[in-house]
Design a protein around this motif. Structure first.
Motif, mmCIF file in Angstrom:
data_model
loop_
_atom_site.group_PDB
_atom_site.id
_atom_site.type_symbol
_atom_site.label_atom_id
_atom_site.label_comp_id
_atom_site.label_asym_id
_atom_site.label_seq_id
_atom_site.Cartn_x
_atom_site.Cartn_y
_atom_site.Cartn_z
ATOM 1 N N GLU A 291 -8.536 0.239 2.711
ATOM 2 C CA GLU A 291 -9.804 0.691 3.339
ATOM 3 C C GLU A 291 -10.036 2.254 2.985
ATOM 4 O O GLU A 291 -9.393 3.228 3.282
ATOM 5 C CB GLU A 291 -9.704 0.633 4.920
ATOM 6 N N THR A 292 -11.262 2.387 2.583
ATOM 7 C CA THR A 292 -11.651 3.628 2.245
ATOM 8 C C THR A 292 -12.761 4.333 3.367
ATOM 9 O O THR A 292 -13.850 3.626 3.519
ATOM 10 C CB THR A 292 -12.421 3.877 0.768
ATOM 11 N N ARG A 293 -12.578 5.426 3.962
ATOM 12 C CA ARG A 293 -13.393 5.984 5.112
ATOM 13 C C ARG A 293 -13.441 7.370 4.676
ATOM 14 O O ARG A 293 -12.852 8.015 4.307
ATOM 15 C CB ARG A 293 -12.974 5.881 6.205
ATOM 16 N N ALA B 202 -9.854 2.121 12.290
ATOM 17 C CA ALA B 202 -10.701 2.166 11.268
ATOM 18 C C ALA B 202 -10.175 1.790 10.118
ATOM 19 O O ALA B 202 -10.741 1.260 8.994
ATOM 20 C CB ALA B 202 -11.475 3.606 11.014
ATOM 21 N N PHE B 203 -8.912 1.773 9.848
ATOM 22 C CA PHE B 203 -7.979 1.530 8.742
ATOM 23 C C PHE B 203 -7.373 0.332 8.828
ATOM 24 O O PHE B 203 -6.573 -0.148 7.872
ATOM 25 C CB PHE B 203 -7.216 2.769 8.285
ATOM 26 N N GLY B 204 -7.440 -0.731 10.012
ATOM 27 C CA GLY B 204 -7.014 -1.755 10.395
ATOM 28 C C GLY B 204 -5.682 -1.571 10.883
ATOM 29 O O GLY B 204 -4.698 -2.444 10.885
ATOM 30 N N ASP C 135 -13.312 11.146 0.975
ATOM 31 C CA ASP C 135 -12.924 9.871 1.190
ATOM 32 C C ASP C 135 -11.429 9.577 1.236
ATOM 33 O O ASP C 135 -10.849 10.120 0.197
ATOM 34 C CB ASP C 135 -13.816 8.824 0.400
ATOM 35 N N HIS D 286 0.782 -1.234 0.068
ATOM 36 C CA HIS D 286 0.017 -0.104 0.154
ATOM 37 C C HIS D 286 0.852 1.452 -0.082
ATOM 38 O O HIS D 286 0.944 1.823 0.966
ATOM 39 C CB HIS D 286 -1.119 0.007 0.955
ATOM 40 N N THR E 76 -8.206 6.677 1.571
ATOM 41 C CA THR E 76 -8.143 5.165 1.425
ATOM 42 C C THR E 76 -6.705 5.079 2.041
ATOM 43 O O THR E 76 -5.477 5.708 1.465
ATOM 44 C CB THR E 76 -8.136 5.023 -0.120
#
Length: 186
Positions: A120-122, A154-156, A114, A92, A116
């Motif tokens: 993960e997209t938040r 929230a993104f791991g 958003d 990533h 990423t």
């Protein structure tokens, strides 16, 4: 242009593609350590593109951060951040942000979009302060300061966030940006 509430907000920038001035911009972040102090760092590699349309609805912002360029002033920590424990840079290599909506007027703006991270997209919001316009070396520059916060879990990004125990690192990461953009040439 005149300013009104719903239909026509005065845009302080000329329409077109505004590009980041790399030499006069920075992307910084901070996170709590032991709940006592903040560890600060920056991303040395980044890019941003602001498309200014005739209205806010036609305007957009897109930005990327080069994860390998993380710099906290400690090479061991930076290498750990690049590892699979955190950013997993090999899989990533970038953080990517795309706006959904830009609102505001005068010197106070908000960019909702958003982000990423690690696939993960938040949702992510930037509170933006418009610093103004200035001419420099035959180019018009626009200055902005922006802040936003996200929760790394929230993104791991769970490293050092064991459930039910005191964590060495906090969950909230605060981003502080100082950005100059250069007006498009016609």
């Amino acid at each position: 242009m005149s300013t009104t509430t719903d239909t026509a907000i005065e845009l302080p920038l000329a329409p077109g593609l505004w590009l980041v001035d790399q030499n006069h911009s920075s992307v910084n972040f901070s996170i709590r350590h032991l709940g006592l102090s903040k560890v600060r760092g920056r991303f040395n590699g980044f890019d941003a593109r602001l498309v200014v349309g005739e209205s806010l609805a036609e305007s957009s912002l897109e930005a990327t951060l080069d994860m390998a360029s993380v710099d906290t002033g400690n090479s061991d920590r930076d290498n750990h951040l690049r590892s699979p424990d955190f950013f997993h840079v090999e899989a990533h290599p970038e953080i990517h942000f795309v706006s959904r909506e830009i609102t505001g007027s005068g010197s106070t703006w908000q960019v909702d979009g958003d982000v990423t991270i690690l696939g993960e997209t938040r949702p992510f919001t930037l509170e933006v302060e418009f610093g103004g316009l200035a001419d420099f070396r035959d180019e018009r520059h626009a200055g902005f300061g922006a802040t936003g916060q996200l929760r790394r879990k929230a993104f791991g990004l769970h490293f050092n966030l064991p459930p039910g125990t005191g964590a060495l690192l906090g969950d909230v990461v605060t981003f502080d940006l100082d950005v100059e953009l250069i007006e498009p040439r016609n």
